[in-house]
Motif scaffolding. Sequence first.
Motif, short mmCIF file in Angstrom:
data_model
loop_
_atom_site.label_atom_id
_atom_site.label_comp_id
_atom_site.label_asym_id
_atom_site.label_seq_id
_atom_site.Cartn_x
_atom_site.Cartn_y
_atom_site.Cartn_z
N SER A 203 -10.25 60.63 -54.83
CA SER A 203 -11.20 60.35 -53.68
C SER A 203 -12.52 59.64 -54.46
CB SER A 203 -11.48 61.30 -52.89
OG SER A 203 -10.41 61.63 -52.05
N ALA A 204 -12.93 60.55 -55.47
CA ALA A 204 -14.42 59.99 -56.12
C ALA A 204 -14.01 58.72 -56.74
CB ALA A 204 -14.58 61.19 -56.99
N GLN A 205 -12.81 58.38 -57.25
CA GLN A 205 -12.61 57.07 -57.99
C GLN A 205 -12.73 55.92 -56.91
OE1 GLN A 205 -8.75 57.49 -59.77
NE2 GLN A 205 -9.64 57.93 -61.66
N ARG B 28 -12.12 57.20 -75.98
CA ARG B 28 -12.23 58.28 -74.69
C ARG B 28 -13.68 58.18 -73.91
NH1 ARG B 28 -10.15 63.61 -77.98
NH2 ARG B 28 -8.01 62.93 -78.54
N GLY B 29 -14.51 57.51 -74.39
CA GLY B 29 -15.53 57.29 -73.89
C GLY B 29 -15.89 56.39 -72.52
N TRP B 30 -14.63 56.02 -71.98
CA TRP B 30 -14.81 54.81 -71.22
C TRP B 30 -15.19 55.44 -69.89
CZ3 TRP B 30 -11.98 55.51 -66.33
CH2 TRP B 30 -11.14 56.68 -66.33
N GLN B 31 -15.08 56.73 -69.44
CA GLN B 31 -15.70 57.52 -68.11
C GLN B 31 -17.19 57.26 -68.64
OE1 GLN B 31 -13.51 61.04 -68.29
NE2 GLN B 31 -12.22 60.49 -66.54
N LEU B 32 -17.92 57.64 -69.81
CA LEU B 32 -19.00 57.52 -69.90
C LEU B 32 -19.67 56.13 -69.37
CD1 LEU B 32 -21.79 58.55 -70.95
CD2 LEU B 32 -21.20 57.87 -73.18
N GLY C 138 -19.53 55.74 -65.89
CA GLY C 138 -20.77 56.33 -64.91
C GLY C 138 -22.04 55.62 -65.41
N LEU C 139 -22.03 55.04 -66.77
CA LEU C 139 -23.15 54.20 -66.68
C LEU C 139 -23.45 52.98 -66.03
CD1 LEU C 139 -23.60 54.43 -70.86
CD2 LEU C 139 -25.09 55.47 -69.07
N LEU C 140 -22.37 52.12 -65.76
CA LEU C 140 -22.17 51.01 -64.76
C LEU C 140 -22.61 51.52 -63.31
CD1 LEU C 140 -21.63 48.12 -64.21
CD2 LEU C 140 -19.29 49.05 -63.91
N PHE C 141 -22.27 52.81 -63.06
CA PHE C 141 -22.47 53.21 -61.63
C PHE C 141 -24.07 53.34 -61.70
CE2 PHE C 141 -23.14 56.75 -58.64
CZ PHE C 141 -22.77 56.19 -57.48
N VAL C 142 -24.80 54.04 -62.50
CA VAL C 142 -26.14 54.36 -62.63
C VAL C 142 -26.76 53.01 -62.49
CG1 VAL C 142 -27.72 55.32 -63.79
CG2 VAL C 142 -25.89 56.52 -63.78
N ILE C 143 -26.56 51.85 -63.45
CA ILE C 143 -27.13 50.67 -63.46
C ILE C 143 -26.98 50.06 -61.95
CG2 ILE C 143 -26.70 48.50 -64.33
CD1 ILE C 143 -26.09 49.85 -67.06
N VAL C 144 -25.87 50.03 -61.24
CA VAL C 144 -25.71 49.59 -59.94
C VAL C 144 -26.62 50.12 -59.03
CG1 VAL C 144 -24.25 49.07 -58.00
CG2 VAL C 144 -23.28 48.70 -60.55
N VAL C 145 -26.85 51.28 -58.95
CA VAL C 145 -27.31 52.28 -58.01
C VAL C 145 -29.10 51.81 -58.52
CG1 VAL C 145 -28.22 54.38 -57.24
CG2 VAL C 145 -25.96 54.02 -57.72
N LEU C 146 -29.42 51.77 -59.71
CA LEU C 146 -30.88 51.58 -59.87
C LEU C 146 -31.32 50.14 -59.59
CD1 LEU C 146 -31.48 53.72 -63.03
CD2 LEU C 146 -32.18 54.25 -60.42
#
Length: 348
Positions: A245-247, A281-285, A288-296
Amino acid sequence: MTRKWAWMAFALVLLAAPWVFRQSAALSLLSQCGSMMILTLSYNMLLGQAGMLSFGHAMYSGLAAFAAVHVMNRWAGGSPAALVLVPLVGGCAGLLCGAVFGFVTTRKAGTALSMISLALAELAAAGALMLPGWFGGESGISADRVLGAPLLGIDFASQLQVYYLIAFWLFVSAAAMYGLTRTPLGRIANAVRDNPERAAFIGHDPRRVRYLMFMLSAFFAGIGGALAAINFEIASAENLGLLRSAQILLFTFIGGIGYFFGPMLGALAGVLFSALSTYTRGWQLYLGLLFVIVVLFAPGGIAGALVKALAMRRRPALPSLLRSAGWLLLAGCSVVLIEMLYRRAGGV
């Protein structure tokens, strides 16, 4: 006329994509993108059009996936043409679940609706592990999408045939959801999202509108869940979990909830990011950074950024272009630095 050409271009892209990406792995990735696009579009019916923030949207696609798997197992030995109707069965299952759970969820709005949807999603995920007869426990239930002897050379054994099945339902579902936005129900849903008190004042029950949109959203989520079950030939409890659901929520918001095609771009970006798990293995990081950039910096999502870029193309603004290029360069350098430090620390 512009919309007509846009839909023709969309259909052309769906038809031509396998001729550009011919490898089986690429076709599998495109198939995942197709089913995820339906899920994000259906979720945007709740969040973007009706203003309902749900944390349990995967429950409807997951339950539909289990229904689709059971139907495929029941239809084993039949005609391959029956597989074309399996997504419709999944949609009906999603609609039924949406009618049952949505009746409870939509009694409230805002934060209360979000919390109720979260509780129901956790209840469904726990129930999936407690009823192994229907859900198969932790291992899930598998199925075979090859239902019988080939019909006109089609048996859906190849990934190419599965891709075209998903592409067909993606186009039909997207067209239906877009058409819904132009109906009186879609317009009233926007009114309920913006000002439920005023919508009630002119004679429309906000709860009834939310309930109808919730059921229709669950219907299309069921189609997406059934297509995912056909693609992977398995349904498991993970399809019902909060992570799924979060995805869906994350991909929808990254794409842009203010634009109809935004969730499709978010689904494409999200699936491509998950494909990076093969390399790092850092793809989720990074996601997450993309999500933060989009929000800001880009609350309109990827779609909003593209629309602004096209506007700047008509009216060039050098400072804005330089600022965007600088942020992209900084993001690229950050990724390279993180990967170098990770490899130096012994990561794989």
